[in-house]
Design an enzyme around this catalytic site. Structure first.
Site, PDB file in Angstrom:
ATOM      1  N   PHE A   1       8.759 100.319 -27.346  1.00  0.00           N
ATOM      2  CA  PHE A   1       9.824 100.724 -26.431  1.00  0.00           C
ATOM      3  C   PHE A   1      10.329 102.087 -26.872  1.00  0.00           C
ATOM      4  O   PHE A   1      10.710 102.263 -28.022  1.00  0.00           O
ATOM      5  CB  PHE A   1      10.978  99.715 -26.416  1.00  0.00           C
ATOM      6  CG  PHE A   1      12.054 100.097 -25.426  1.00  0.00           C
ATOM      7  CD1 PHE A   1      11.896  99.829 -24.073  1.00  0.00           C
ATOM      8  CD2 PHE A   1      13.203 100.748 -25.845  1.00  0.00           C
ATOM      9  CE1 PHE A   1      12.868 100.214 -23.152  1.00  0.00           C
ATOM     10  CE2 PHE A   1      14.184 101.135 -24.927  1.00  0.00           C
ATOM     11  CZ  PHE A   1      14.015 100.864 -23.577  1.00  0.00           C
TER      12      PHE A   1
ATOM     13  N   ASP B   1       9.669 106.788 -34.326  1.00  0.00           N
ATOM     14  CA  ASP B   1      10.843 106.436 -33.517  1.00  0.00           C
ATOM     15  C   ASP B   1      11.709 105.461 -34.322  1.00  0.00           C
ATOM     16  O   ASP B   1      11.407 104.278 -34.420  1.00  0.00           O
ATOM     17  CB  ASP B   1      10.395 105.812 -32.185  1.00  0.00           C
ATOM     18  CG  ASP B   1      11.579 105.411 -31.291  1.00  0.00           C
ATOM     19  OD1 ASP B   1      12.707 105.283 -31.805  1.00  0.00           O
ATOM     20  OD2 ASP B   1      11.355 105.203 -30.085  1.00  0.00           O
TER      21      ASP B   1
ATOM     22  N   LYS C   1      20.787 104.915 -31.952  1.00  0.00           N
ATOM     23  CA  LYS C   1      21.654 103.727 -31.966  1.00  0.00           C
ATOM     24  C   LYS C   1      22.713 103.672 -33.069  1.00  0.00           C
ATOM     25  O   LYS C   1      23.890 103.839 -32.803  1.00  0.00           O
ATOM     26  CB  LYS C   1      20.776 102.466 -31.994  1.00  0.00           C
ATOM     27  CG  LYS C   1      20.032 102.265 -30.674  1.00  0.00           C
ATOM     28  CD  LYS C   1      19.365 100.912 -30.595  1.00  0.00           C
ATOM     29  CE  LYS C   1      18.912 100.578 -29.190  1.00  0.00           C
ATOM     30  NZ  LYS C   1      17.567 101.027 -28.834  1.00  0.00           N
TER      31      LYS C   1
HETATM   32  C1  LIG Z   1      16.922 101.695 -27.783  1.00  0.00           C
HETATM   33  C2  LIG Z   1      15.674 102.409 -28.096  1.00  0.00           C
HETATM   34  C3  LIG Z   1      15.313 103.581 -27.420  1.00  0.00           C
HETATM   35  C4  LIG Z   1      16.129 104.142 -26.274  1.00  0.00           C
HETATM   36  O1  LIG Z   1      17.404 104.527 -26.667  1.00  0.00           O
HETATM   37  P1  LIG Z   1      18.545 104.766 -25.539  1.00  0.00           P
HETATM   38  O2  LIG Z   1      19.718 105.244 -26.326  1.00  0.00           O
HETATM   39  O3  LIG Z   1      18.777 103.459 -24.861  1.00  0.00           O
HETATM   40  O4  LIG Z   1      18.024 105.791 -24.614  1.00  0.00           O
HETATM   41  C5  LIG Z   1      14.155 104.221 -27.806  1.00  0.00           C
HETATM   42  N1  LIG Z   1      13.384 103.744 -28.807  1.00  0.00           N
HETATM   43  C6  LIG Z   1      13.699 102.626 -29.480  1.00  0.00           C
HETATM   44  C7  LIG Z   1      12.830 102.166 -30.600  1.00  0.00           C
HETATM   45  C8  LIG Z   1      14.843 101.905 -29.142  1.00  0.00           C
HETATM   46  O5  LIG Z   1      15.135 100.763 -29.786  1.00  0.00           O
END
Ligand SMILES: *Cc1c(COP(=O)(O)O)cnc(C)c1O
Length: 391
Positions: A130, A217, A246
């Protein structure tokens, strides 16, 4: 119970309205208290309404909130120093969200390709990953559900199975336009999928051999959650690009794209920007978050709490025939069931604990890093009660 609102219906029915929070607890508008084992999806690692963060936000709000990035302010400069020192990267672009941090990383990878004469650059991402909800990041995401209905998608992404280095190597053999690998150290939305030890190290080696960028990421895994400040640090590697968001602002919207070495000079004046990104308010909050993670040794705490909680969850739930697997890395934990757990969130809430279900059948726990031992036990007990009642 259902509440009709003027909010666009992108989250389905929501039955709980929270009114306030304090530390690991949330209160709804009926006065019920819950222990929070989700932290707003790995965001409020220091808990709710942390007094020192509240003070930092208030002080900055009373001083300077926004100037645009046409001018320098002090908090983003200090935060960039802090983040580069913590990560081993050399510079930072600040955004307002995780997806936007990944957009910056994708732009770096593509422009890096162009600088080498690759006019159709491809980025390898993983199945089950994701990376966000913008057009490029939902295309990068290895989950067809996120993409349905949104074609035409952005080109330039190739998908490999997660935790399979050979598959990535094979894609590279048959495609000379690959410029980067983008990977989560632990797949969060994908169901708390933890790769084998050495996975990131092997991807690092592949990137070195092929002159690809390694983009890690850390939007969910970063900021202490897995037991080190960034999860890649447990593998002893250095990526070319790191994205995080986050947990960085404890609820203030901020993302960061960090880069190093050959990736650090790719974006030049005029190549990227953001009106709000890195504003003094959000960066002042993030500076306080990092201060607290360091001074309270919360990375180590996330590690030891995670070890203890996982051990108890396994001991209590491991024998249930509908529990397929219990896994975790620091304070990212997943309980995978063989049955649908559509009701688990509601049942947990009735048991006084906030959890989430991801990847269809995995109960996900992302509690704050500031839990006391007692609170950690309380979460484990309430979650165990929830899982038992599902059978
Ligand atoms: C939550 C998340 C995103 C997206 O972040 P947003 O602040 O919702 O745009 C991207 N990569 C990972 C691994 C995530 O957990």
């Amino acid at each position: 119970m259902s509440t009709e609102t003027a909010l666009m219906n992108t989250y389905g029915e929501r039955t709980t309205t929270f009114e306030r929070g304090e530390g690991a607890y949330l209160w709804d508008n009926r006065g019920n208290r819950y222990i929070d084992a989700l932290s707003g999806i790995a965001v409020c690692g220091l808990g709710h309404a942390h007094p020192a963060i509240t003070a930092a936000i208030s002080e900055q709000a009373g001083t300077l909130v926004h100037t645009s990035n046409l001018f320098l302010t002090t908090p983003p400069i200090r935060l960039a120093e802090k983040l580069t020192a913590l990560s081993g990267m050399s510079n930072v672009f600040f955004s307002n969200s995780g997806a936007e941090a990944n957009e910056a990383a994708i732009k770096i990878a593509r422009k890096y390709g162009h600088s080498k004469g690759i006019t159709d650059p491809q980025i390898i991402t993983m199945e089950g990953s994701f990376h966000g909800r913008t057009m490029a990041t939902l295309t990068a995401t290895g989950n067809p559900k996120v993409k349905t209905g949104f074609s035409p998608l952005v080109s330039g992404f190739l998908h490999a199975p997660f935790n399979d280095v050979e598959a990535v190597e094979k894609i590279g053999f048959s495609n000379s336009n690959v410029v980067a690998i983008m990977v989560e150290p632990v797949q969060g939305e994908g169901g708390i999928r933890i790769p084998d030890e050495g996975y990131l190290k092997a991807l690092r080696a592949l990137c070195d051999q092929n002159d690809w960028l390694l983009i890690v990421d850390e939007i969910q895994t970063g900021n202490g959650r897995t037991g080190t400040y960034f999860a890649y640090q447990a593998e002893g590697i250095l990526p070319d690009v790191v994205t995080t968001a986050k947990g960085l602002g404890n609820g203030m919207p901020i993302g960061a794209c960090l880069s190093h070495g050959k990736a650090a000079e790719v974006l030049q004046p005029g190549n990227h920007g953001s009106t709000f990104g890195g504003n003094p308010l959000c960066t002042a909050a993030a500076l306080k978050v990092i201060d607290l993670i360091e001074s309270e040794q919360l990375c180590q705490r996330a590690h030891s709490l995670g070890v203890d909680m996982l051990r108890t969850l396994k001991a209590e739930l491991g024998q249930l025939d509908y529990v397929k697997d219990i896994r975790g890395c620091g304070l990212m934990m997943g309980i995978e069931l063989t049955l649908s757990c559509a009701d688990a969130v509601e049942i947990a809430k009735n048991n006084g604990v906030i959890v989430n279900v991801t990847a269809g059948n995995t109960i996900r726990l992302l509690p704050p890093l500031i839990l006391s031992d007692e609170q950690a036990n309380d979460i484990v007990n309430r979650v165990c009660e929830t899982v038992r009642s599902l059978g």
